[in-house]
Scaffold this active site. Structure first.
Site, PDB file in Angstrom:
ATOM      1  CB  SER A   1      23.321  31.043  44.602  1.00 36.30           C
ATOM      2  OG  SER A   1      22.063  31.537  44.947  1.00 36.30           O
TER       3      SER A   1
ATOM      4  CG  ASP B   1      18.266  29.559  45.026  1.00 37.14           C
ATOM      5  OD1 ASP B   1      17.783  28.988  46.016  1.00 37.14           O
ATOM      6  OD2 ASP B   1      19.228  30.347  45.117  1.00 37.14           O
TER       7      ASP B   1
ATOM      8  CG  ASP C   1      21.908  27.956  47.473  1.00 36.89           C
ATOM      9  OD1 ASP C   1      21.151  28.486  46.641  1.00 36.89           O
ATOM     10  OD2 ASP C   1      22.610  28.611  48.258  1.00 36.89           O
TER      11      ASP C   1
ATOM     12  CG  ASP D   1      20.150  30.901  49.130  1.00 34.61           C
ATOM     13  OD1 ASP D   1      19.678  30.764  47.984  1.00 34.61           O
ATOM     14  OD2 ASP D   1      21.283  31.393  49.336  1.00 34.61           O
TER      15      ASP D   1
END
Length: 582
Positions: A145, A304, A306, A308
């Site tokens: 993340s 960010d 990834d 999400d």
């Protein structure tokens, strides 16, 4: 095995590749060896997250193999049907993410399990969608993340597209722990896995149906099509997985005035343009601000690695940019969705929103105003997704929106995790609607909400404690707070204290004790009698203890003073705890 036995095994046995053995043999600090081997990297909250490197307490392909073998055995427990349904795997732009994803795929294939592997980096929410769309049994996403570049991680999803539920996670963990040896976990070759039909590469065939569902969430498609070009947006994927889908989703709806921060457009595992790739911190917007100033952009958006989480900064009348908090973004989206669905006559009678106990209570006030149910769950978006599933299966609530203060948002029923692509689309439409129809910006919208419900301000502090000693420090702070009899903070009376570890709460005004319905979790929440709270908990994914602050004032100035005072009070208590004076 002792720490030294583990170290010798990994640094001498030929099962481990030469690079791994050489890395370990070059370590001269005994404490570094202890940190790498005193424990196994913990499989918790549905996955792993740790520093990349050789050792049992690090992220590397051998840890990936062992964890994936545990998952594979749980998939095989579902019989031939489960093995055929298979596992979907996605990954982000971090160091070794493609390699770890392929390693997991080939371990699963060795166990006879079908694998769908994305051709290139993709957002975590698309992985959640793909599990549901392909009717797979499970999913894996290799990501850490928004963590620093030295980290990577591995998250497991189950057949509903949500992060693996606690009972299933326990089963996977039991299989991992049952295998004492690190040796003997083998993989198929890519060629053999493909020949056997066990490895299928996916990409655009998932992108298109996913984006089609995202587009269904907009409320004013004609407005977007006709006026979307008038909203100037600067977007940065922060070197991560959001670039293609965020831009495509916005462009297809009509938002054609989107400029991407070129320096942060392409994948970069070192995240060289930011201290670390977290859209919560102001430094991530430094380059985007320069673009915004040159273009006089209305919005700055950042996702960010990834994709999400979504961060947002708004242009002020003076031409500067102010970053919104996660709570403010959540409130704007909650208010927009509920108010406009009500105006359009499409807000269901059993409408509901879901947020975490760490997120602003202002959302509860907004929901109540629109006669919408507000559900509160533990910190972590997996709990929002679980509650959404519970509503859906029980037929007692119609999910409209969910959010957490740490920049995670979700609408719709086709993803079971926070989704920055969905959030980008709805936020862009909300900005366009207020600009074109109501002739005001998000600052004016927020101020009108505050005037109606009270000025809620929030902030967060995190203290980082690395390694074994760090865990002990975090435990000390939690135990001390749990044992302190706190009735006020900075002179503000506390109405309730909720201890989610004990699943008990106490009303300090009446002395009444009551049971908490949420699952057991190491969380303490102090709710102020007049609104707001302080919450403390250890992070489930990072070596941190987190403190959440929320206050309510009659004016913005009063709220700012209260927030400053409460934070000072709590940090003073922590200093005394660490000094052994409390």
């Amino acid at each position: 095995m002792s720490i030294q036995d583990r170290y010798r095994l990994w640094s001498e046995n030929s099962y481990f590749d030469e690079e791994t053995r050489l890395e370990l043999k070059n370590i001269i600090d005994p404490q570094e060896i202890e940190e790498r081997f005193y424990t196994d990297l913990e499989f918790g909250t549905g996955g792993l997250r740790g520093i990349i490197g050789a050792g049992t307490n690090r992220m590397n392909k051998y840890v990936i193999r062992k964890v994936t073998q545990g998952l594979a055995e749980c998939v095989c427990d579902q019989g031939e049907e489960g093995m055929k349904r298979g596992v979907v795997i996605a990954y982000d732009s971090r160091r070794f993410s493609p390699e770890f994803a392929l390693e997991a795929a080939l371990v699963l294939a060795r166990n006879g399990i079908k694998v769908y592997l994305f051709e290139a980096l993709r957002p975590t929410p698309e992985l959640s969608f793909a599990v549901r769309y392909l009717q797979a049994l499970a999913g894996i996403v290799v990501t850490a993340s928004h963590n620093p570049k030295s980290y990577n991680g591995y998250k497991v999803y189950w057949e509903d597209g949500g992060q693996v539920p606690p009972a299933k996670a326990d089963q996977i963990l039991a299989r991992i722990n049952a295998r004492e040896s690190w040796l003997g976990i083998e993989t198929l070759s890519v060629e053999e896995a493909k020949q056997l039909g066990l490895l299928q590469i996916i990409g655009q065939d998932i992108d298109e149906p996913y984006l089609a569902r995202v587009h269904e969430l907009v409320l004013y498609p004609e407005l977007d099509k006709q006026k979307g070009k008038d909203l100037k947006i600067v977007y940065t994927p922060l070197h991560g997985a959001g670039n293609m889908l965020v831009r495509k989703a916005l462009a297809e709806l009509g938002f054609s005035s989107v400029t991407v921060v070129a320096e942060q457009e392409h994948p970069d595992p070192n995240f060289t343009t930011v201290p670390y790739p977290n859209p919560e911190i102001p430094a991530t917007f430094e380059l985007a601000r320069k673009y915004g100033n040159n273009l006089e952009a209305d919005l700055l958006l950042a996702t960010d690695p990834d994709a999400d989480r979504l961060g947002v900064a708004l242009r002020t009348p003076e031409g500067d940019y102010v970053q919104l908090t996660g709570n403010q973004i959540g409130i704007i989206l909650t208010y927009y969705i509920l108010s406009q669905k009500k105006a359009l006559g499409i807000l269901p009678d059993n409408a509901a929103i879901i947020k975490t106990v760490a997120s602003t209570d202002l959302a509860d006030q907004v929901a109540q105003y629109f006669n919408v149910r507000a559900e509160n769950v533990l910190t972590g978006f997996k709990f929002i997704a679980e509650k959404e599933k519970e509503m859906e299966e029980g037929g007692w609530g119609s999910f409209q929106f969910g959010f957490e203060e740490s920049y995670g948002y979700l609408a719709g029923d086709f993803v079971r995790d926070k989704d920055a692509i969905i959030a980008s689309v709805i936020l862009a439409e909300a900005a366009l609607y207020y600009q074109q129809v109501e002739k005001r910006n998000f600052f004016a919208v927020l101020d009108s909400i505050y005037q109606q419900f009270g000025y809620y301000l929030e902030d967060q502090e995190s203290l980082t404690f690395e390694g074994k000693r760090g865990k002990e420090e975090i435990a000390l702070i939690m135990d001390s707070f749990r044992n302190l009899d706190i009735h006020e903070m900075c002179g503000i009376l506390i109405g309730r204290v909720d201890d989610y570890e004990q699943r008990m709460g106490k009303d300090l005004r009446t002395g009444e004790n009551y049971s908490l319905k949420l699952p057991r979790s190491n969380v303490l929440r102090y709710s102020f009698a007049e609104g707001g709270f302080v919450m403390v908990r250890p992070s489930g994914t990072e070596p941190k203890i987190k403190f959440y602050f929320s206050v309510k004032g009659a004016t913005l100035e009063e709220a700012e003073d209260l927030l400053h005072g409460v934070k000072e009070d709590v940090m003073f208590r922590i200093a005394k705890i660490r000094a052994g004076e409390l």
